[in-house]
Every structure is written in C-alpha cells, then in structure tokens.
Design a protein around this motif. Structure first.
Motif, short mmCIF file in Angstrom:
data_model
loop_
_atom_site.label_atom_id
_atom_site.label_comp_id
_atom_site.label_asym_id
_atom_site.label_seq_id
_atom_site.Cartn_x
_atom_site.Cartn_y
_atom_site.Cartn_z
N ILE A 1 52.53 -51.29 0.95
CA ILE A 1 51.63 -50.33 0.29
C ILE A 1 50.28 -50.29 1.00
O ILE A 1 49.74 -49.21 1.26
CB ILE A 1 51.44 -50.70 -1.20
CG1 ILE A 1 52.79 -50.78 -1.92
CG2 ILE A 1 50.53 -49.69 -1.87
CD1 ILE A 1 53.60 -49.52 -1.86
N ILE A 2 49.75 -51.45 1.33
CA ILE A 2 48.42 -51.49 1.96
C ILE A 2 48.44 -50.85 3.34
O ILE A 2 47.54 -50.08 3.70
CB ILE A 2 47.92 -52.95 2.05
CG1 ILE A 2 47.83 -53.59 0.65
CG2 ILE A 2 46.56 -53.00 2.73
CD1 ILE A 2 46.89 -52.90 -0.29
N VAL A 3 49.46 -51.16 4.15
CA VAL A 3 49.56 -50.54 5.47
C VAL A 3 49.77 -49.03 5.34
O VAL A 3 49.24 -48.25 6.14
CB VAL A 3 50.70 -51.19 6.29
CG1 VAL A 3 50.92 -50.43 7.61
CG2 VAL A 3 50.38 -52.65 6.59
N SER A 4 50.52 -48.62 4.32
CA SER A 4 50.72 -47.18 4.09
C SER A 4 49.40 -46.50 3.74
O SER A 4 49.12 -45.38 4.19
CB SER A 4 51.73 -46.97 2.97
OG SER A 4 53.00 -47.49 3.32
N LEU A 5 48.57 -47.15 2.93
CA LEU A 5 47.26 -46.59 2.58
C LEU A 5 46.37 -46.47 3.81
O LEU A 5 45.57 -45.53 3.93
CB LEU A 5 46.58 -47.45 1.51
CG LEU A 5 47.23 -47.42 0.13
CD1 LEU A 5 46.59 -48.47 -0.79
CD2 LEU A 5 47.11 -46.04 -0.50
N GLN A 6 46.50 -47.42 4.74
CA GLN A 6 45.78 -47.33 6.01
C GLN A 6 46.17 -46.05 6.75
O GLN A 6 45.31 -45.30 7.22
CB GLN A 6 46.11 -48.55 6.88
CG GLN A 6 46.03 -48.36 8.38
CD GLN A 6 44.64 -48.08 8.90
OE1 GLN A 6 43.67 -48.61 8.37
NE2 GLN A 6 44.52 -47.24 9.91
N ALA A 7 47.48 -45.79 6.85
CA ALA A 7 47.96 -44.61 7.57
C ALA A 7 47.53 -43.32 6.87
O ALA A 7 47.19 -42.33 7.53
CB ALA A 7 49.48 -44.66 7.69
N VAL A 8 47.53 -43.33 5.54
CA VAL A 8 47.09 -42.16 4.78
C VAL A 8 45.61 -41.88 5.02
O VAL A 8 45.20 -40.74 5.27
CB VAL A 8 47.38 -42.35 3.28
CG1 VAL A 8 46.71 -41.26 2.44
CG2 VAL A 8 48.88 -42.36 3.01
N GLY A 9 44.80 -42.93 4.93
CA GLY A 9 43.37 -42.77 5.18
C GLY A 9 43.07 -42.34 6.60
O GLY A 9 42.20 -41.50 6.85
N GLY A 10 43.83 -42.90 7.57
CA GLY A 10 43.66 -42.52 8.96
C GLY A 10 43.95 -41.05 9.19
O GLY A 10 43.30 -40.39 10.00
N ALA A 11 44.91 -40.52 8.44
CA ALA A 11 45.23 -39.09 8.54
C ALA A 11 44.10 -38.25 7.96
O ALA A 11 43.66 -37.26 8.56
CB ALA A 11 46.54 -38.80 7.81
#
Length: 583
Positions: free
Chosen positions: A488-498
């Motif tokens: 979940i945390i790594v996914s939130l990183q990718a979402v924020g990066g987008a």
C-alpha cells in the motif's frame, strides 16, 4: 547528521532545479556530484561500488531512452503523415461545448497518449490540439497538464512501475526479507503494486474530468465560476468511469504496461459515439468570450486554425496505436509463446565490478522496440516519403538527446542513492536511514504523507519513474518501520509521483513551449496546485483507510470531507445556475 546527509541529495535537487531554476541537465549533474561525495565520505562507499551503481544507472537510463525515442518517433511519424491532423479534425464535430471538448480531448485522448508515449509528450500534443479547437493558449496548457495525473503511473507502457519501482526495490535486503516471508517473487510484488495503484487512481482520478471543466469555467469563463463547470458533472463522471474501469481492470489482470493505453482507447470508443448522440450532454453550452475580449496573458503566437488534414482516413490515423496496443499485449501474454521467444535473449550483469550490484534486461522486450517497428510500418502504410520519415527520425533524435542529457545523470544519481548500503561502514542505505527518521516523525500517520513525498520527487526530478526509483525503497522502509503493508505504501508513492507530474517543472516547461507560452510557468503551476492538492490529500486519506479500515480516524474524515465538498458543490451549481437562467 546521518539523516541530514541522507536527505542532502534531495535538497540539492530542489535547490538547483526549483530555487536556482537550472536546467535538469545542469542541476542533476551537480546533484549527482553531491550524492557521490555523500556516499564516499558519509557512507564510506568505495569508488568501485559508486562506479558499479553508476553503471547500473546508465544501463537503466539507456533502456528508458529507447522507450522514449520509440514513443516520440511514432508521434512524429504521425505528425509528418498528417494522421495527427485527421485525429484532431475528428474532435471538432462532437460537441460545441468547450467543457465537453476539454474532457474528450485531454482526458480520453490524452490518457491514451500517456499510456503510449509518457514522459510529458501527451501534454505537448493535447495543448496545440486544444488551441486548434479555439481554446486560449493558457487554458489549453492548463487542461493539457491536468491529464498528467491518473494515467502517468502507466505512461510509456508501464515504465514508472516496471522500471521505476522495480529498480528501486530489486536486490535490497529489507525487500528480499519481506518477499521471503510472503513466499513471493519481486515480479509478483511489482504486478500487485501496479494493480493497487490503479485502484487508488480510479477513486481519485474519476473526478479529474470534473476538475478540468470547473477549472476551465473558473479561470476562462465569463462568470469566473467553478459552479458553471460542475454543471456538466453527469458527462464528466461518465467520462471518468469510461476510463478508470477498463484502466483498473487492465492493471489487475494484464499488468502495468497497458492500463492507460487500453483505458484511454476503450474510453474513446465508448464516449465519442454516445456524445455524438447527445448522451448526458449539458442543457446549456459553455463557450469562451470573443477572442478580442481575452486577457493578453491567455494568448500565444500559435495560430488557432488547424491545418487541413491530409488524405489519411480515420482508420489509418488510429491504426498505428491499435497496432502498438495489440503487439504489446500479444508479446506480454505468456501463453501465446512470443513472450518466451523474445525474453529468451537476456543481457545479465550478475555482479557488476564484483560488488554484488546486479542488472539484467531483455532488449527485445523493451516497449520502445515495438514503437520503433510500428513507426517504420506506419511510414509505409501512410505512404510517407523518405524525406518525411527522415525528418521524424531527426526530430525524435533531438528530443531523445535532450532527454538523455538529464537521464544519464539522474538515474545514476538514484542508483548511488539507493545502493549506498553497499559500503564498508555497515550503515543502511540512504533511503532506509530516511525511512527510520520519517517513521519516528510521522509514525502511523505516514500513509497521509506518502503520496506527497512521491509528488515532491516528481516535481524535482521531472519524472514519475525517477521519483519511484528515488523513493520506492524509502517508502518500503517506512512501511517496514511502522509495520504497515509495504504494498500500500509503495503504491501511494507511485500515485503521488503521478500526481506531481501536473506541476513538475519539466512538464510545465515542455507543455508551455508547445503552445508558445514560455514565461508563464509560474502562473500555470499556481493554478494547477488546486487539482494537485486534491489528488494528494484524497489519495492519502484513501491509503490511510485502506490500512486502518473505515472508522473514526483521520483517513476516514478526509475521505468524507472531500466527497461531501464535491457533492455539495455539484448541488450548489444546480441551484445557482437554475436561478440565473430560470431553467
């Protein structure tokens, strides 16, 4: 002191690129030098280890370069053949309403381009296209940059996930320990991250078409009202769903290469025919005031009249992207046999310079190869002469040389940063030192902050891929420290990066240049802070709820407030417009 030193490479990027306003090529070079000095003196990372990490970074940068070159080459071939003009002309007859045009062109066509090309290229195509439809240049670039959100995590056929996240996490002890405990391969973890990212994007990105409409009427309408744009909410939500549903299904069943590409394509196929028939069209029609009454800051030197399309049929104009989608799908599905054949040729570096740092790639599986093949086929299908094809190669070559000048130092910087754990001091890598400090500072509230970190990385580095490379391991480390699910945390990183791509300096400059608005970047970023803040806050709240459950907690409160505000504004728009128009 260690925490300060570990954050110094990031501070250097912000200082040189954001404060000093240096070019990415120059700013990232000096940041790379600072990172090397920190690694050598602070982490006692040897010259051999620094060189090995840098070599891995150069190889990764070259792989990304092939993807960018192929994507841009296909786009330039389509421009030379006149196919882009044909595609543009097809949009003019759908609806006279500027809100509808913005949603179809930017959200659906733009997300498709993002899936195919990425690296900020869609905004440079969509902006001029909107100007050709009669939009003010400032409005065109603002709307074009707003599409650089939900689809970005899968831009250039999944590069931010497959290259960005994967590169950050591969061969890292803390990651391997988690994977061993879960009896999982890294490739499976990356696949699951791609699926989870799409779910978060679907929930937040669903509202971006509505934001496009509201921002358009607020800053460029006669009444300067957000509410006027919200009146088109049935169509905006329908357009959002038409993208995010196939987008999310594709991510969870096929993988990170195809969500934006197929989501945009399916969305176009659903929305355009229904829009032509008047489905969910607004009762009123929004248009801009006459051009002579526009503010001077809205206008560029670019002509608003489109060129007449050459003799390229609609089918032929879209065929190259259909071929790209088909080839990417058939070469990624293992049961068809092509995957094993193409991935059989692998170039592997198991122990670069004897340091234990690894890198491997399958050259024929690089998506850029598909783009290059299709681009050459397109030249033949569209009967493009050798001069036109040569011009496409020349322009694409210049583009990739410009991009590589920054990538060739940016990616090695990231590799030294994340591989700094290979040292003689016994220290953890810089991202993990930062993770420990962040975990101590924010504790269980970290999911609320995680997307913002990704956005800051994209804002500074100009790329969701580089942001994921830089902070993927950092985010994983924080998850490990606070005992949260790292998926979940790594996914939130990718979402924020987008989401950070809406305001990243590189994209804003490129999109502004494409519509002749150089010098207005600060104005554009200031406007785009509104949808960017919405994206990061909403995603953070959803991530917190995903980990802690829905209840009396910060995440649930944030999610409820966001939804109540959106619904409240939609209802208010009906009341206000009904009173003003006596509908």
């Amino acid at each position: 002191m260690l925490v300060f030193l570990s954050i110094l490479p990031i501070l250097a990027i912000f200082f040189f690129l954001v404060i000093m306003r240096w070019s990415a090529k120059k700013g990232m070079f000096y940041s790379f030098i600072i990172t090397i000095l920190v690694a050598f003196f602070g982490w006692q990372m040897g010259a051999v280890e620094i060189t090995a990490a840098s070599i891995k970074g150069v190889m990764t940068a070259l792989e990304v370069g092939v993807i960018v070159f192929g994507a841009v080459l296909l786009l330039n071939v389509l421009k030379e053949s006149g196919a882009v003009d044909t595609i543009r002309a097809s949009f003019t007859s759908i609806s006279p309403d500027r809100r509808v045009q913005a949603i179809i062109v930017a959200w659906l066509f733009g997300t498709f381009l993002e899936g195919a090309a990425g690296w900020g290229a869609p905004a440079t195509v969509v902006g001029p296209l909107l100007i050709a439809l009669g939009f003010p240049a400032l409005a065109a670039v603002m709307i074009a940059l707003m599409l650089q959100s939900a689809p970005v995590s899968y831009g250039a056929v999944g590069t931010p996930i497959l290259v960005g996240v994967n590169t950050s996490l591969e061969n890292q002890p803390v990651v391997n320990s988690f994977l061993d405990g879960e009896s999982m391969e890294l490739s499976s973890f990356i696949f699951n991250v791609g699926g989870q990212v799409s779910i978060f994007h679907a929930m937040v990105g669903l509202f971006i078409p509505l934001f496009m409409s509201a921002m358009l009427t607020r800053f460029f309408g006669k009444n300067k009202s957000f509410l006027e744009g919200l009146k088109v909410w049935p169509f905006a939500i329908f357009a959002g769903l038409s993208f995010v549903i196939p987008f999310s299904l594709t991510a969870n069943f096929l993988g990170p290469e195809f969500p934006s590409l197929l989501g945009g394509l399916v969305g176009l196929a659903i929305v355009i025919p229904l829009a032509r028939k008047g489905f969910l069209m607004p009762k009123d029609t929004f248009d801009f005031e006459p051009r002579e009454s526009w503010d001077e800051s809205w206008i560029s030197d670019m002509k608003s009249e489109p060129r007449a399309p050459k003799d390229i049929s609609m089918f032929k104009a879209w065929l190259p992207y259909i071929l790209v989608a088909l080839l990417l799908v058939v070469t990624r599905i293992e049961g068809l046999g092509l995957n094993a054949l193409l991935s059989g040729w692998e170039v592997a570096f198991d122990d670069i310079l004897g340091t234990g740092i690894e890198h491997s790639l399958s050259p024929l599986m690089i998506p850029g190869v598909v783009f290059i093949v299709v681009a050459i086929l397109t030249g033949w299908i569209h009967k493009l002469d050798m001069g036109g094809l040569g011009d496409a190669f020349k322009v694409s070559g210049k583009t990739i040389l410009s991009a590589m000048a920054a990538l060739i130092v940016s990616v090695p910087l990231v590799q030294v940063f994340i591989n700094s754990g290979v040292n003689s001091s016994g220290l953890e890598s810089m991202p993990l030192v930062l993770a420990q400090a962040a975990a101590n500072l924010f504790g269980d509230s970290w999911p609320l902050i995680s997307p913002t970190i990704g956005a800051l990385g994209a804002f500074a580095a100009g790329s969701n891929t580089v942001s994921n490379m830089m902070f993927g391991l950092f985010q994983f480390g924080v998850a490990d420290e606070i005992s949260a699910n790292p998926l979940i945390i790594v996914s939130l990183q990718a979402v924020g990066g987008a989401a950070g791509n809406m305001i990243c300096v590189h994209n804003v400059v490129a999109a502004s240049a494409a519509v002749g608005m150089i010098g207005k970047e600060g104005t554009i970023i200031a406007k785009l802070l509104i949808p960017t803040a919405f994206y990061l806050v909403f995603a953070g709240g959803l991530g917190f709820v995903w980990i802690n459950g829905f209840g009396l907690n910060a995440g649930s409160i944030i999610v409820l407030i966001v939804l109540v505000v959106i619904v409240g504004f939609i209802l208010r728009s009906y009341k206000k417009i009904d009173v003003n128009t006596n509908e």
